[in-house]
Design an enzyme around this catalytic site. Structure first.
Site, short mmCIF file in Angstrom:
data_model
loop_
_atom_site.label_atom_id
_atom_site.label_comp_id
_atom_site.label_asym_id
_atom_site.label_seq_id
_atom_site.Cartn_x
_atom_site.Cartn_y
_atom_site.Cartn_z
N HIS A 61 44.38 54.36 33.39
CA HIS A 61 43.54 53.67 32.43
C HIS A 61 42.12 53.45 32.92
O HIS A 61 41.86 53.34 34.12
CB HIS A 61 44.13 52.29 32.11
CG HIS A 61 45.50 52.33 31.55
ND1 HIS A 61 46.43 51.35 31.79
CD2 HIS A 61 46.13 53.23 30.75
CE1 HIS A 61 47.55 51.63 31.16
NE2 HIS A 61 47.40 52.77 30.53
N LYS A 71 38.48 46.69 39.15
CA LYS A 71 39.72 45.93 39.27
C LYS A 71 40.03 45.68 40.74
O LYS A 71 39.85 46.56 41.57
CB LYS A 71 40.90 46.69 38.65
CG LYS A 71 40.78 46.94 37.17
CD LYS A 71 41.92 47.79 36.67
CE LYS A 71 41.76 48.11 35.20
NZ LYS A 71 42.80 49.04 34.72
N TYR A 131 45.96 41.73 38.39
CA TYR A 131 44.66 42.39 38.32
C TYR A 131 43.57 41.33 38.18
O TYR A 131 43.70 40.44 37.35
CB TYR A 131 44.50 43.22 37.06
CG TYR A 131 45.59 44.11 36.57
CD1 TYR A 131 45.34 45.46 36.38
CD2 TYR A 131 46.85 43.62 36.21
CE1 TYR A 131 46.31 46.30 35.88
CE2 TYR A 131 47.81 44.45 35.70
CZ TYR A 131 47.54 45.80 35.53
OH TYR A 131 48.50 46.64 35.02
N ASP A 169 50.25 55.81 26.67
CA ASP A 169 50.09 56.59 27.89
C ASP A 169 50.62 58.02 27.75
O ASP A 169 50.17 58.92 28.45
CB ASP A 169 50.75 55.89 29.08
CG ASP A 169 49.97 54.65 29.52
OD1 ASP A 169 48.83 54.46 29.05
OD2 ASP A 169 50.49 53.88 30.34
#
Length: 191
Positions: A61, A71, A131, A169
């Protein structure tokens, strides 16, 4: 904290200093001051957490500009293989990746800068993954590269053909069919 550089500039592994005694352990999981000094200045604005079971793969992603995200990730329960793929056009490491095992035992963290696609595979029965993001989630800017893209050369430690993926996905394209919105010559952190 110890910062371990990887073969891709800006992508780093972080190992905290862990203090153990008869009661258990303690460590500082994040210090803005130390992170800014040792990694780069980043203003994290959103924390996320996911729980997944063995065989789940999430990613790869990213968010398109102007919603691009860095991140700082870690696995607080179980273990995952975490991956960052350079998707910056013109980068000397375009299409290359860094993979690191993150687990509740090694307490490692992984910094994924802007301009990288990110994903992970769950290697334990259950994994809880956290995250820190430096931009808010923007669904209109969602993007992805296929986890099953063999040209990336990622050993996911599980067979992508048997992985549990979201419908979203499953629809990502391979890198060869991808027109990256990221340019290596442009500072993705410039305001």
């Amino acid at each position: 904290m110890e910062v371990i550089k990887t073969e891709i500039d800006g992508v780093v592994i972080i190992e905290p200093r862990i203090f153990k005694d008869a009661r258990g352990y303690f460590f500082e999981s994040y210090s803005k001051k130390e992170f800014d000094e040792k990694v780069r200045r980043v203003d994290f604005v959103q924390d996320n957490e996911s729980m997944s079971t063995r065989g789940v793969m999430r990613g790869l992603h990213f968010q398109r500009p102007p919603y691009t995200q860095s991140k700082l990730v870690r696995c607080v329960k179980g273990r995952v293989l975490d991956v960052a793929v350079d998707i910056r056009k013109g980068s000397p490491t375009y299409g290359k990746h860094v993979a690191v095992e993150l687990s509740e035992d090694n307490h490692r963290q992984f910094f994924v800068p802007r301009g990288f696609a990110h994903g992970f595979a769950v290697l334990s029965d259950v994994a809880v993954f956290q995250y820190k993001c430096d931009n808010y989630y923007a669904p209109q800017a969602d993007g992805g590269i296929s986890i099953a893209d063999e040209s990336l050369g990622i050993d996911w430690m599980i067979d992508p053909a048997e992985a549990i993926l979201s419908d979203k996905d499953l629809k990502h394209c391979v890198l060869a069919d991808f027109d990256s919105p990221f340019d290596y010559s442009i500072d993705l952190y410039a305001e």
